[in-house]
Motif scaffolding. Structure first.
Motif, mmCIF file in Angstrom:
data_model
loop_
_atom_site.group_PDB
_atom_site.id
_atom_site.type_symbol
_atom_site.label_atom_id
_atom_site.label_comp_id
_atom_site.label_asym_id
_atom_site.label_seq_id
_atom_site.Cartn_x
_atom_site.Cartn_y
_atom_site.Cartn_z
ATOM 1 N N HIS A 144 110.499 108.463 -59.547
ATOM 2 C CA HIS A 144 110.168 106.642 -59.346
ATOM 3 C C HIS A 144 110.276 106.598 -58.056
ATOM 4 C CE1 HIS A 144 110.714 104.554 -63.282
ATOM 5 N NE2 HIS A 144 111.003 105.545 -62.973
ATOM 6 N N HIS A 145 111.006 107.316 -57.209
ATOM 7 C CA HIS A 145 110.639 107.934 -55.490
ATOM 8 C C HIS A 145 109.535 108.419 -54.691
ATOM 9 C CE1 HIS A 145 112.173 112.065 -56.476
ATOM 10 N NE2 HIS A 145 111.837 112.165 -55.349
ATOM 11 N N LYS A 146 108.848 108.551 -56.219
ATOM 12 C CA LYS A 146 107.400 108.754 -55.622
ATOM 13 C C LYS A 146 106.737 107.920 -56.024
ATOM 14 C CE LYS A 146 108.269 114.221 -56.590
ATOM 15 N NZ LYS A 146 108.082 115.241 -56.585
ATOM 16 N N ILE A 147 107.074 106.572 -56.695
ATOM 17 C CA ILE A 147 105.602 106.158 -56.115
ATOM 18 C C ILE A 147 105.456 105.364 -55.432
ATOM 19 C CG2 ILE A 147 104.688 104.019 -57.523
ATOM 20 C CD1 ILE A 147 106.372 105.535 -60.107
ATOM 21 N N LYS A 148 104.336 105.205 -54.928
ATOM 22 C CA LYS A 148 104.454 103.949 -53.524
ATOM 23 C C LYS A 148 103.652 102.842 -53.839
ATOM 24 C CE LYS A 148 104.149 102.738 -49.199
ATOM 25 N NZ LYS A 148 104.905 101.705 -48.629
ATOM 26 N N ILE A 149 103.862 102.218 -53.540
ATOM 27 C CA ILE A 149 102.778 100.838 -53.899
ATOM 28 C C ILE A 149 102.001 100.042 -52.760
ATOM 29 C CG2 ILE A 149 102.464 98.278 -55.061
ATOM 30 C CD1 ILE A 149 104.772 99.279 -56.719
ATOM 31 N N ILE A 150 100.415 99.998 -52.310
ATOM 32 C CA ILE A 150 99.763 100.048 -51.892
ATOM 33 C C ILE A 150 98.999 98.993 -51.927
ATOM 34 C CG2 ILE A 150 98.311 100.487 -49.911
ATOM 35 C CD1 ILE A 150 99.271 103.304 -49.618
ATOM 36 N N PRO A 151 99.400 97.172 -51.617
ATOM 37 C CA PRO A 151 98.245 96.260 -51.322
ATOM 38 C C PRO A 151 96.742 96.192 -51.679
ATOM 39 C CG PRO A 151 99.309 96.268 -49.617
ATOM 40 C CD PRO A 151 100.125 96.924 -50.701
ATOM 41 N N GLN A 152 95.917 95.442 -51.848
ATOM 42 C CA GLN A 152 94.772 95.801 -51.486
ATOM 43 C C GLN A 152 94.440 95.789 -50.367
ATOM 44 O OE1 GLN A 152 92.920 92.568 -54.189
ATOM 45 N NE2 GLN A 152 90.762 93.191 -52.857
ATOM 46 N N GLY A 153 93.931 95.901 -49.805
ATOM 47 C CA GLY A 153 92.761 95.432 -48.387
ATOM 48 C C GLY A 153 92.261 94.262 -47.723
ATOM 49 N N PHE A 154 92.151 93.848 -47.579
ATOM 50 C CA PHE A 154 91.341 92.603 -46.974
ATOM 51 C C PHE A 154 90.756 92.861 -45.138
ATOM 52 C CE2 PHE A 154 93.147 91.035 -50.272
ATOM 53 C CZ PHE A 154 92.571 90.015 -50.693
ATOM 54 N N ASN A 155 89.543 92.635 -44.970
ATOM 55 C CA ASN A 155 89.011 93.133 -43.513
ATOM 56 C C ASN A 155 89.488 91.582 -42.739
ATOM 57 O OD1 ASN A 155 88.067 93.580 -40.716
ATOM 58 N ND2 ASN A 155 86.193 93.884 -41.595
ATOM 59 N N PHE A 156 90.643 91.350 -42.115
ATOM 60 C CA PHE A 156 90.668 90.484 -41.635
ATOM 61 C C PHE A 156 89.953 89.806 -40.008
ATOM 62 C CE2 PHE A 156 95.827 90.000 -42.428
ATOM 63 C CZ PHE A 156 95.524 89.718 -43.621
ATOM 64 N N GLU A 157 89.693 90.598 -39.502
ATOM 65 C CA GLU A 157 88.743 90.254 -38.794
ATOM 66 C C GLU A 157 87.589 90.096 -39.302
ATOM 67 O OE1 GLU A 157 88.356 94.179 -35.862
ATOM 68 O OE2 GLU A 157 90.225 94.473 -35.804
ATOM 69 N N GLU A 158 86.553 90.660 -40.577
ATOM 70 C CA GLU A 158 84.972 89.629 -40.527
ATOM 71 C C GLU A 158 85.241 88.482 -40.860
ATOM 72 O OE1 GLU A 158 83.250 91.092 -43.929
ATOM 73 O OE2 GLU A 158 85.002 90.877 -45.328
ATOM 74 N N VAL A 159 86.607 88.026 -41.295
ATOM 75 C CA VAL A 159 86.973 86.559 -41.591
ATOM 76 C C VAL A 159 87.089 85.311 -40.623
ATOM 77 C CG1 VAL A 159 88.690 84.818 -43.033
ATOM 78 C CG2 VAL A 159 87.638 87.195 -44.272
ATOM 79 N N GLU A 160 87.839 86.317 -39.422
ATOM 80 C CA GLU A 160 88.132 85.229 -38.296
ATOM 81 C C GLU A 160 86.588 84.873 -37.452
ATOM 82 O OE1 GLU A 160 90.366 88.022 -36.148
ATOM 83 O OE2 GLU A 160 92.357 87.488 -37.522
ATOM 84 N N SER A 161 85.523 85.274 -37.660
ATOM 85 C CA SER A 161 84.455 85.362 -36.835
ATOM 86 C C SER A 161 83.613 83.705 -37.543
ATOM 87 C CB SER A 161 84.019 86.470 -36.953
ATOM 88 O OG SER A 161 82.774 86.502 -38.559
ATOM 89 N N VAL A 162 84.273 83.824 -38.762
ATOM 90 C CA VAL A 162 83.526 82.510 -39.636
ATOM 91 C C VAL A 162 84.342 81.403 -40.158
ATOM 92 C CG1 VAL A 162 81.747 84.138 -40.870
ATOM 93 C CG2 VAL A 162 84.190 83.129 -42.538
ATOM 94 N N ILE A 163 85.777 81.778 -39.675
ATOM 95 C CA ILE A 163 86.233 80.273 -39.455
ATOM 96 C C ILE A 163 86.797 79.463 -38.617
ATOM 97 C CG2 ILE A 163 89.291 79.920 -39.414
ATOM 98 C CD1 ILE A 163 88.239 81.135 -42.043
ATOM 99 N N SER A 164 86.140 78.041 -39.148
ATOM 100 C CA SER A 164 85.332 76.499 -38.767
ATOM 101 C C SER A 164 87.111 76.205 -37.448
ATOM 102 C CB SER A 164 85.320 75.781 -39.213
ATOM 103 O OG SER A 164 83.705 75.927 -39.827
ATOM 104 N N ASN A 165 86.049 76.037 -36.371
ATOM 105 C CA ASN A 165 87.652 75.116 -35.466
ATOM 106 C C ASN A 165 88.154 74.193 -36.596
ATOM 107 O OD1 ASN A 165 88.288 77.055 -33.287
ATOM 108 N ND2 ASN A 165 86.352 75.674 -32.479
ATOM 109 N N TYR A 166 89.571 73.570 -37.479
ATOM 110 C CA TYR A 166 89.573 72.076 -37.999
ATOM 111 C C TYR A 166 89.711 71.524 -37.673
ATOM 112 C CZ TYR A 166 92.945 69.604 -40.528
ATOM 113 O OH TYR A 166 92.986 68.885 -41.312
ATOM 114 N N LYS A 167 89.068 70.071 -37.896
ATOM 115 C CA LYS A 167 89.842 68.963 -37.356
ATOM 116 C C LYS A 167 89.894 67.918 -38.792
ATOM 117 C CE LYS A 167 86.096 69.239 -33.999
ATOM 118 N NZ LYS A 167 84.662 70.214 -34.407
ATOM 119 N N VAL A 168 90.752 67.062 -37.766
ATOM 120 C CA VAL A 168 91.275 66.045 -39.165
ATOM 121 C C VAL A 168 89.994 65.404 -40.377
ATOM 122 C CG1 VAL A 168 92.789 64.455 -39.968
ATOM 123 C CG2 VAL A 168 93.395 65.765 -38.377
#
Length: 179
Positions: free
Chosen positions: A2-26
């Motif tokens: 069991h000590h040999k099992i390593k869980i690695i989550p799915q990865g997401f490219n945060f940088e590609e998303v940051e380029s499309v996020i809008s400047n939020y306005k209420v």
């Protein structure tokens, strides 16, 4: 072993998303969205929508789904407050979601993994209202409609999903295997 099992989550490219996020306005009225599949009695917005309509709240709710039959009965009742939309490409969706006052997540009763939707929602930098299908918390819903997000859902250890950190974890595995 069991000590040999390593869980690695799915990865997401945060940088590609940051380029499309809008400047939020209420928004003029509380504006929120849900994106994804719906499942009757499991990931079902019925109680949530009925509560909003019953309270006669002024709101705009965008639902991106291919399960339109579950929402159709509420389109007329909502008097234009609910808009059904087709799926759109991920980056376009994230841009739209980043313009919302908050985002809706409906629990799907799976505790072994975090839905990728919650990672995407977090990337938009908008508060997340997390509800259960059959046991909605009306007080928290009221808070969100009023723009109070103190009870928003937060993804723990969010940076672990950054593709850079996921890649580092794989590199560590390779290095540890060499020893």
């Amino acid at each position: 072993f069991h000590h040999k099992i390593k869980i690695i989550p799915q990865g997401f490219n945060f940088e590609e998303v940051e380029s499309v996020i809008s400047n939020y306005k209420v928004n003029e009225v509380p504006t929120f969205a849900f994106a994804g599949g719906l499942i009757p009695d499991r990931r079902d917005p019925k109680e949530f929508i009925e509560y909003l309509i019953e309270k006669k709240y002024d709101f705009k709710f965008y639902i991106f789904t291919n399960n339109k039959y579950m929402i159709d009965p509420y389109i007329t009742k909502s008097k234009g407050k609910i808009e059904l939309l087709d799926y759109i490409p991920r980056l376009k969706l994230l841009k739209r979601l980043s313009e919302m006052d908050f985002l809706l997540n409906i629990n799907n009763d799976i505790s072994t993994q975090l839905p990728s939707k919650l990672i995407d929602y977090t990337l938009t930098k908008r508060p997340i209202l997390n509800i259960d299908s059959k046991n909605i918390n009306k007080l928290i819903i009221d808070e969100f409609i009023k723009g109070e997000y103190k009870n928003q859902y937060k993804v723990e250890d969010f940076e672990q999903y950054n593709i850079r950190n996921v890649a580092d974890e794989f590199l560590k595995l390779v290095e540890s295997d060499k020893k």
